[in-house]
Design a protein around this motif. Structure first.
Motif, PDB file in Angstrom:
ATOM      1  N   LYS A 180      83.201 -14.942  18.622  1.00 52.48           N
ATOM      2  CA  LYS A 180      82.854 -15.455  20.190  1.00 52.48           C
ATOM      3  C   LYS A 180      84.019 -16.278  20.806  1.00 52.48           C
ATOM      4  N   ARG A 181      84.430 -17.044  19.797  1.00 56.23           N
ATOM      5  CA  ARG A 181      85.451 -17.985  20.256  1.00 56.23           C
ATOM      6  C   ARG A 181      86.630 -18.488  19.058  1.00 56.23           C
ATOM      7  N   LEU A 231      79.296 -21.803  23.960  1.00 55.86           N
ATOM      8  CA  LEU A 231      78.691 -20.370  24.222  1.00 55.86           C
ATOM      9  C   LEU A 231      77.957 -20.298  25.345  1.00 55.86           C
ATOM     10  N   ASP A 239      83.292  -6.884  15.872  1.00 55.57           N
ATOM     11  CA  ASP A 239      81.894  -6.837  15.420  1.00 55.57           C
ATOM     12  C   ASP A 239      81.798  -6.168  14.008  1.00 55.57           C
ATOM     13  N   THR A 255      87.658  -8.247  20.749  1.00 52.82           N
ATOM     14  CA  THR A 255      86.204  -7.711  20.180  1.00 52.82           C
ATOM     15  C   THR A 255      86.352  -8.024  18.600  1.00 52.82           C
ATOM     16  N   TYR A 306      81.864 -17.448  14.993  1.00 47.52           N
ATOM     17  CA  TYR A 306      81.149 -16.197  15.000  1.00 47.52           C
ATOM     18  C   TYR A 306      79.740 -16.458  15.344  1.00 47.52           C
ATOM     19  N   LEU A 307      78.801 -15.407  15.834  1.00 49.27           N
ATOM     20  CA  LEU A 307      77.772 -15.490  16.294  1.00 49.27           C
ATOM     21  C   LEU A 307      77.051 -14.238  15.483  1.00 49.27           C
ATOM     22  N   GLN A 338      73.638 -22.698  28.181  1.00 50.43           N
ATOM     23  CA  GLN A 338      74.788 -22.956  27.171  1.00 50.43           C
ATOM     24  C   GLN A 338      74.669 -23.632  26.085  1.00 50.43           C
ATOM     25  N   ASP A 351      76.018 -14.924  28.388  1.00 48.79           N
ATOM     26  CA  ASP A 351      76.533 -13.704  27.945  1.00 48.79           C
ATOM     27  C   ASP A 351      77.045 -13.391  26.452  1.00 48.79           C
ATOM     28  N   ASP A 352      77.327 -14.736  25.768  1.00 46.82           N
ATOM     29  CA  ASP A 352      77.720 -14.338  24.410  1.00 46.82           C
ATOM     30  C   ASP A 352      76.436 -13.965  23.651  1.00 46.82           C
ATOM     31  N   ARG A 395      79.546 -11.543  15.149  1.00 44.73           N
ATOM     32  CA  ARG A 395      80.640 -11.348  16.238  1.00 44.73           C
ATOM     33  C   ARG A 395      81.513 -12.348  16.520  1.00 44.73           C
TER      34      ARG A 395
END
Length: 142
Positions: A88-89, A107, A4, A2, A72-73, A50, A110-111, A86
């Motif tokens: 994410k991948r 994505l 953040d 993670t 990032y998201l 998705q 839940d992402d 965040r």
């Protein structure tokens, strides 16, 4: 893993105590890479949909090398202050000089969630931003 990144950690608020010399994920490489063609398969999605994201990375240097492509998201509007950025991948790719590769990421619902006031994951409608390297694109979650 993670990662953040809260908005108050940025230079916008002149928080001199939190200015890393290198961004998260920076590392030593003996070549250079460029990014282009960040694409989202849709600009509007539902809460259970998705989202497919693709980007092309090119080895622009004279040596072969590996690059960690990070997606990032950001949730641009939320009832609480979720992390502004965040991870994410990610994917590690090996490229010869001049070689390009298009990577695809997916994505999931839940992402798009964050921990709400009741300490449970919540997904709220609104505008989101996808970032890969210096490239950005937005979509709306309804």
């Amino acid at each position: 893993m993670t990662y953040d990144h809260k908005e108050f950690e940025t230079e916008r608020f002149d928080n001199a105590g939190i200015r890393p010399q290198f961004e998260f994920g920076d590392g030593l490489s003996y070549t250079t890479f460029s990014y282009k063609d960040l694409r989202l398969d849709r600009k509007t999605i539902g809460a259970t949909d998705q989202l497919s994201v693709s980007v092309t990375v090119t080895n622009t240097g004279r040596r072969a090398g590996k690059e960690v492509v990070q997606l990032y998201l950001s949730d641009l509007v939320a009832s609480l202050s979720p992390a502004g950025k965040r991870l994410k991948r990610f994917a590690k790719v090996y490229l010869e000089p001049g070689q390009s590769r298009t990577l695809a990421f997916r994505l999931r619902p839940d992402d798009f969630s964050f921990i709400g006031a009741n300490n449970k994951p919540v997904v709220e409608p609104g505008e989101f931003e996808v970032m890969v390297a210096g490239l950005k694109d937005k979509f709306e979650l309804r």
